[in-house]
Enzyme design. Structure first.
Site, PDB file in Angstrom:
ATOM      1  N   GLY A 183     -12.113 -44.968  13.999  1.00  0.00           N
ATOM      2  CA  GLY A 183     -11.375 -45.146  12.749  1.00  0.00           C
ATOM      3  C   GLY A 183     -12.228 -44.825  11.541  1.00  0.00           C
ATOM      4  N   ASP A 184     -11.583 -44.778  10.372  1.00  0.00           N
ATOM      5  CA  ASP A 184     -12.256 -44.543   9.088  1.00  0.00           C
ATOM      6  C   ASP A 184     -12.966 -43.191   9.021  1.00  0.00           C
ATOM      7  OD1 ASP A 184     -11.415 -47.075   8.406  1.00  0.00           O
ATOM      8  OD2 ASP A 184     -13.296 -48.016   9.022  1.00  0.00           O
ATOM      9  N   GLU A 185     -12.438 -42.212   9.709  1.00  0.00           N
ATOM     10  CA  GLU A 185     -13.081 -40.888   9.737  1.00  0.00           C
ATOM     11  C   GLU A 185     -12.839 -40.123   8.434  1.00  0.00           C
ATOM     12  OE1 GLU A 185     -10.901 -41.989  11.976  1.00  0.00           O
ATOM     13  OE2 GLU A 185     -11.865 -42.038  13.937  1.00  0.00           O
ATOM     14  N   PRO A 245     -19.093 -54.618   6.227  1.00  0.00           N
ATOM     15  CA  PRO A 245     -19.987 -53.471   6.386  1.00  0.00           C
ATOM     16  C   PRO A 245     -19.698 -52.773   7.720  1.00  0.00           C
ATOM     17  CG  PRO A 245     -21.221 -55.557   6.441  1.00  0.00           C
ATOM     18  CD  PRO A 245     -19.796 -55.900   6.174  1.00  0.00           C
ATOM     19  N   ARG A 246     -19.673 -51.445   7.685  1.00  0.00           N
ATOM     20  CA  ARG A 246     -19.438 -50.710   8.934  1.00  0.00           C
ATOM     21  C   ARG A 246     -20.765 -50.502   9.646  1.00  0.00           C
ATOM     22  NH1 ARG A 246     -15.910 -46.409   5.679  1.00  0.00           N
ATOM     23  NH2 ARG A 246     -13.931 -47.504   5.596  1.00  0.00           N
ATOM     24  N   ASP A 284     -21.884 -34.491   3.528  1.00  0.00           N
ATOM     25  CA  ASP A 284     -22.780 -34.741   2.384  1.00  0.00           C
ATOM     26  C   ASP A 284     -23.673 -35.961   2.607  1.00  0.00           C
ATOM     27  OD1 ASP A 284     -20.119 -35.967   2.207  1.00  0.00           O
ATOM     28  OD2 ASP A 284     -20.908 -36.985   0.436  1.00  0.00           O
ATOM     29  N   GLN A 289      -6.321 -45.627  12.850  1.00  0.00           N
ATOM     30  CA  GLN A 289      -7.421 -45.961  13.754  1.00  0.00           C
ATOM     31  C   GLN A 289      -8.006 -44.680  14.359  1.00  0.00           C
ATOM     32  OE1 GLN A 289      -4.308 -48.178  14.255  1.00  0.00           O
ATOM     33  NE2 GLN A 289      -5.270 -49.019  12.452  1.00  0.00           N
ATOM     34  N   ASN A 306      -3.698 -52.887   9.439  1.00  0.00           N
ATOM     35  CA  ASN A 306      -5.118 -52.827   9.843  1.00  0.00           C
ATOM     36  C   ASN A 306      -5.751 -51.534   9.328  1.00  0.00           C
ATOM     37  OD1 ASN A 306      -3.473 -51.381  11.617  1.00  0.00           O
ATOM     38  ND2 ASN A 306      -4.615 -51.903  13.460  1.00  0.00           N
ATOM     39  N   LYS A 336      -9.227 -39.834   7.431  1.00  0.00           N
ATOM     40  CA  LYS A 336      -7.882 -39.296   7.690  1.00  0.00           C
ATOM     41  C   LYS A 336      -7.055 -39.242   6.407  1.00  0.00           C
ATOM     42  CE  LYS A 336      -7.322 -42.636  10.675  1.00  0.00           C
ATOM     43  NZ  LYS A 336      -8.680 -43.192  10.769  1.00  0.00           N
ATOM     44  N   GLY A 388      -6.740 -48.566   6.654  1.00  0.00           N
ATOM     45  CA  GLY A 388      -7.039 -48.419   5.232  1.00  0.00           C
ATOM     46  C   GLY A 388      -7.404 -46.963   5.012  1.00  0.00           C
ATOM     47  N   HIS A 389      -6.499 -46.211   4.403  1.00  0.00           N
ATOM     48  CA  HIS A 389      -6.703 -44.769   4.233  1.00  0.00           C
ATOM     49  C   HIS A 389      -6.954 -44.469   2.756  1.00  0.00           C
ATOM     50  CE1 HIS A 389      -4.383 -43.842   8.220  1.00  0.00           C
ATOM     51  NE2 HIS A 389      -5.419 -44.624   8.386  1.00  0.00           N
ATOM     52  N   LYS A 444      -7.923 -38.917   3.297  1.00  0.00           N
ATOM     53  CA  LYS A 444      -8.313 -37.795   2.432  1.00  0.00           C
ATOM     54  C   LYS A 444      -7.694 -36.493   2.946  1.00  0.00           C
ATOM     55  CE  LYS A 444     -11.792 -34.569   1.159  1.00  0.00           C
ATOM     56  NZ  LYS A 444     -13.040 -34.172   0.587  1.00  0.00           N
TER      57      LYS A 444
HETATM   58  P1  GDP Z   1      -9.501 -43.314   7.067  1.00  0.00           P
HETATM   59  O1  GDP Z   1      -9.188 -44.694   7.520  1.00  0.00           O
HETATM   60  O2  GDP Z   1      -9.758 -42.394   8.217  1.00  0.00           O
HETATM   61  O3  GDP Z   1      -8.488 -42.744   6.119  1.00  0.00           O
HETATM   62  O4  GDP Z   1     -10.874 -43.406   6.278  1.00  0.00           O
HETATM   63  P2  GDP Z   1     -11.284 -44.531   5.192  1.00  0.00           P
HETATM   64  O5  GDP Z   1     -10.582 -44.260   3.928  1.00  0.00           O
HETATM   65  O6  GDP Z   1     -11.173 -45.887   5.769  1.00  0.00           O
HETATM   66  O7  GDP Z   1     -12.832 -44.267   5.074  1.00  0.00           O
HETATM   67  C1  GDP Z   1     -13.349 -43.023   4.717  1.00  0.00           C
HETATM   68  C2  GDP Z   1     -14.201 -43.223   3.462  1.00  0.00           C
HETATM   69  O8  GDP Z   1     -15.000 -42.088   3.254  1.00  0.00           O
HETATM   70  C3  GDP Z   1     -13.398 -43.390   2.207  1.00  0.00           C
HETATM   71  O9  GDP Z   1     -14.090 -44.205   1.306  1.00  0.00           O
HETATM   72  C4  GDP Z   1     -13.296 -41.955   1.672  1.00  0.00           C
HETATM   73  O10 GDP Z   1     -13.105 -41.913   0.262  1.00  0.00           O
HETATM   74  C5  GDP Z   1     -14.649 -41.446   2.036  1.00  0.00           C
HETATM   75  N1  GDP Z   1     -14.736 -40.001   2.319  1.00  0.00           N
HETATM   76  C6  GDP Z   1     -13.840 -39.196   2.931  1.00  0.00           C
HETATM   77  N2  GDP Z   1     -14.360 -37.961   3.100  1.00  0.00           N
HETATM   78  C7  GDP Z   1     -15.612 -37.998   2.591  1.00  0.00           C
HETATM   79  C8  GDP Z   1     -16.664 -37.047   2.502  1.00  0.00           C
HETATM   80  O11 GDP Z   1     -16.574 -35.904   2.937  1.00  0.00           O
HETATM   81  N3  GDP Z   1     -17.829 -37.462   1.916  1.00  0.00           N
HETATM   82  C9  GDP Z   1     -18.000 -38.720   1.433  1.00  0.00           C
HETATM   83  N4  GDP Z   1     -19.153 -39.047   0.891  1.00  0.00           N
HETATM   84  N5  GDP Z   1     -17.014 -39.645   1.514  1.00  0.00           N
HETATM   85  C10 GDP Z   1     -15.853 -39.290   2.099  1.00  0.00           C
HETATM   86  P1  IMO Z   2      -8.083 -46.796   9.932  1.00  0.00           P
HETATM   87  O1  IMO Z   2      -6.673 -46.282  10.116  1.00  0.00           O
HETATM   88  C1  IMO Z   2     -11.490 -48.905  11.579  1.00  0.00           C
HETATM   89  C2  IMO Z   2     -10.642 -52.187  14.362  1.00  0.00           C
HETATM   90  C3  IMO Z   2     -10.959 -53.594  13.915  1.00  0.00           C
HETATM   91  C4  IMO Z   2     -11.252 -54.255  15.248  1.00  0.00           C
HETATM   92  C5  IMO Z   2     -10.256 -53.566  16.183  1.00  0.00           C
HETATM   93  C6  IMO Z   2      -8.982 -54.352  16.416  1.00  0.00           C
HETATM   94  O2  IMO Z   2      -8.424 -47.148   8.541  1.00  0.00           O
HETATM   95  O3  IMO Z   2      -9.034 -45.840  10.562  1.00  0.00           O
HETATM   96  P2  IMO Z   2      -6.854 -54.956  14.934  1.00  0.00           P
HETATM   97  O4  IMO Z   2      -6.763 -55.531  13.567  1.00  0.00           O
HETATM   98  O5  IMO Z   2      -6.221 -53.630  15.098  1.00  0.00           O
HETATM   99  O6  IMO Z   2      -6.428 -55.926  15.993  1.00  0.00           O
HETATM  100  O7  IMO Z   2      -8.450 -54.748  15.159  1.00  0.00           O
HETATM  101  O8  IMO Z   2      -9.945 -52.330  15.596  1.00  0.00           O
HETATM  102  N1  IMO Z   2      -9.758 -51.427  13.438  1.00  0.00           N
HETATM  103  C7  IMO Z   2     -10.175 -50.428  12.654  1.00  0.00           C
HETATM  104  N2  IMO Z   2     -11.408 -49.942  12.439  1.00  0.00           N
HETATM  105  N3  IMO Z   2     -10.432 -48.341  10.987  1.00  0.00           N
HETATM  106  C8  IMO Z   2      -9.186 -48.793  11.217  1.00  0.00           C
HETATM  107  O9  IMO Z   2      -8.085 -48.171  10.762  1.00  0.00           O
HETATM  108  C9  IMO Z   2      -9.016 -49.926  12.056  1.00  0.00           C
HETATM  109  N4  IMO Z   2      -7.954 -50.649  12.469  1.00  0.00           N
HETATM  110  C10 IMO Z   2      -8.426 -51.559  13.324  1.00  0.00           C
HETATM  111  O10 IMO Z   2     -12.053 -53.620  13.057  1.00  0.00           O
HETATM  112  O11 IMO Z   2     -12.541 -53.902  15.670  1.00  0.00           O
HETATM  113 MG    MG Z   3      -9.835 -46.657   7.171  1.00  0.00          MG
END
Ligand code: GDP
Ligand code: IMO
Ligand code: MG
Length: 422
Positions: free
Chosen positions: A12-14, A302-303, A331, A222, A38, A16, A40-41, A18
């Site tokens: 997760g948090d890759e 914190p991740r 970056d 995720q 759960n 997506k 957060g994009h 953006k």
């Molecule tokens: P998602 O859950 O996959 O949509 O990702 P999140 O929003 O949870 O986390 C990605 C974080 O990295 C966010 O704070 C974005 O603003 C940031 N982000 C996305 N792409 C880049 C990038 O290429 N460089 C940097 N420095 N930050 C990025």
């Molecule tokens: P996005 O879409 C990162 C993780 C939680 C926990 C596990 C189970 O922003 O990438 P849950 O609340 O689903 O029962 O939690 O999965 N988790 C994520 N980690 N990004 C997410 O979503 C997540 N959604 C759940 O931290 O380890």
């Molecule tokens: Mg996220």
């Protein structure tokens, strides 16, 4: 037309959010198919930084239909708040937001059950976001959940009360159960609000759009390593985060799936508990967290940070049939002189493998690294691939050769504009 599916390939948090925002102009529909609050994009553009949890990331484009699919679990309270926050930014979300009647509702007691179940697990807790995801999907599969469409029918309140009381009979914890008093009135209010929105049979809507020739983008939440079947079980979320989740979570046939777009960070992060073979516990990990601002968009936690794990990435590509890759946060690695990439693992018995082992939880799985040169490069003044440093190009080529799928986007910053298309 077909449905292109965008998925996270790690934990997760890759990035997506953006990418969906960036690509959205190519589509007429953006649809979420699983997960819930759960997620957060994060989207950044024109000085705005905004985090979406349940609303699809196409919402800032007023000509795009944004659909919350049947595979999603929806918290009406958080949903209402999200819509209000968008209104503060001048976005009229209800105008282009459609919610499937078959979407499961997260009830206040689902959140309490989540807290209770985590508490019972003690040191083995999943590290859930505590949004009620697991308990809501349990009720869905257990055939006792409530769906968005139920709020339009007679007897919703009784059905709600029956399920609520069932939940309360399970929660043997005064402190947790007592929170319901505060949560319930806001829930009722949010249900009333939900009734005013466009509740639809979204499987018809999506298939009609496809038949009209309109492009649909399915936005995963995720990542594959959190998938309930193929993730690092039991430290996973409770939904199908893979491409197949888009079929069942939207009501589209496998033959209607077009591109499968996999998003990955140039390194790895994980939030919550569970195995993470390349996790770094030293200053390098700290530096990744600092440079990458690696704090959860939903919980602020914190991740955990570590190097790119190629066997895990290849696994995610394999189970999803990924056709193109987007590499994010390149970056963040800019200031590293050398970069390590995990090529395989050494197991407890001394053997090595380049496959993701079944047991990542109880046995020692030590990464085998290859060192590469860092690139020391910021975003080039013009967003073109030619202008980036040779060592970053080498890194991209190295990954492509290893995984056999082209990297079509390299992201060099959080802003919409900091995106390089190849
Ligand atoms: P998602 O859950 O996959 O949509 O990702 P999140 O929003 O949870 O986390 C990605 C974080 O990295 C966010 O704070 C974005 O603003 C940031 N982000 C996305 N792409 C880049 C990038 O290429 N460089 C940097 N420095 N930050 C990025
Ligand atoms: P996005 O879409 C990162 C993780 C939680 C926990 C596990 C189970 O922003 O990438 P849950 O609340 O689903 O029962 O939690 O999965 N988790 C994520 N980690 N990004 C997410 O979503 C997540 N959604 C759940 O931290 O380890
Ligand atoms: Mg996220």
């Amino acid at each position: 037309m077909k449905v292109d599916v965008l998925l996270g390939l790690q934990w997760g948090d890759e990035g997506k959010g953006k990418v969906v925002d960036y690509l959205a102009t190519k589509y007429k529909v953006v649809a979420r198919f699983q997960g819930g609050p759960n997620a957060g994009h994060t989207l950044e553009f024109d000085g705005i930084k905004h985090v979406l949890h349940q609303i699809p990331s196409g919402i800032f484009r007023s000509d795009i239909k944004n659909i919350v699919g049947n595979g999603v679990v929806l918290d009406p309270v958080i949903f209402k708040k999200e819509i209000e926050e968008l209104a503060d930014l001048g976005v009229d979300a209800p105008q282009n937001l459609y919610i499937s009647r078959k979407t499961q509702l997260i009830l206040p007691t689902h959140r309490l059950l989540d807290a209770y179940q985590e508490k019972l697990k003690g040191s083995n807790k999943i590290g859930s976001t505590l949004k009620g995801i697991g308990p809501t999907y349990q009720d869905k599969i257990g055939r006792q959940g409530l769906r968005v469409g139920d709020i339009e029918l007679e007897g919703f309140e009784e059905k709600y009360q029956t399920l609520r009381d069932k939940h309360l009979s399970i929660i043997n914890d005064e402190e947790i159960a007592s929170k319901l008093e505060e949560l319930e009135p806001i829930f009722y209010e949010a249900i009333k609000y939900l009734k005013t929105l466009k509740l639809v049979d979204s499987e018809y809507l999506i298939n009609e759009e496809l038949n009209k020739g309109d492009g649909v983008l399915a936005e995963g939440a995720q990542g594959s390593l959190l998938d309930v079947d193929f993730g690092s079980y039991p430290f996973v979320t409770s939904s199908t985060t893979m491409v197949s989740g888009a079929c069942s979570g939207l009501g589209v046939a496998p033959s209607k799936i077009g591109e499968v777009m996999g998003v990955f960070k140039a390194y790895c992060t994980r939030v919550g508990s569970g195995p993470f073979p390349t996790e770094l516990f030293d200053e390098t990990g700290e530096q990744l967290r600092k440079q990458g601002h690696e704090f959860g968009a939903t919980t602020g936690r914190p991740r955990r940070c570590g190097w790119l794990d190629l066997p895990a990435l290849k696994y995610a590509i394999m189970i999803n049939g990924v056709t193109q890759l987007f590499m994010m946060k390149a970056d963040v690695l800019a200031e590293f002189k050398t970069i390590s990439v995990c090529m395989g693992y050494k197991l407890a018995d001394g053997s090595t493998t380049d496959k993701l082992p079944y047991d990542l939880v109880n046995q020692s799985v030590k990464p085998i690294y290859k060192e590469l040169t860092g690139w020391n490069d910021a975003m080039p003044s013009s967003a073109s691939y030619q202008n980036i440093s040779q060592s970053l190009k080498d890194y991209v080529k190295f990954i492509e050769d290893e995984v056999g799928v082209p990297i079509k986007i390299v992201s060099l910053g959080p802003d919409r504009s900091e995106t390089i298309i190849r």
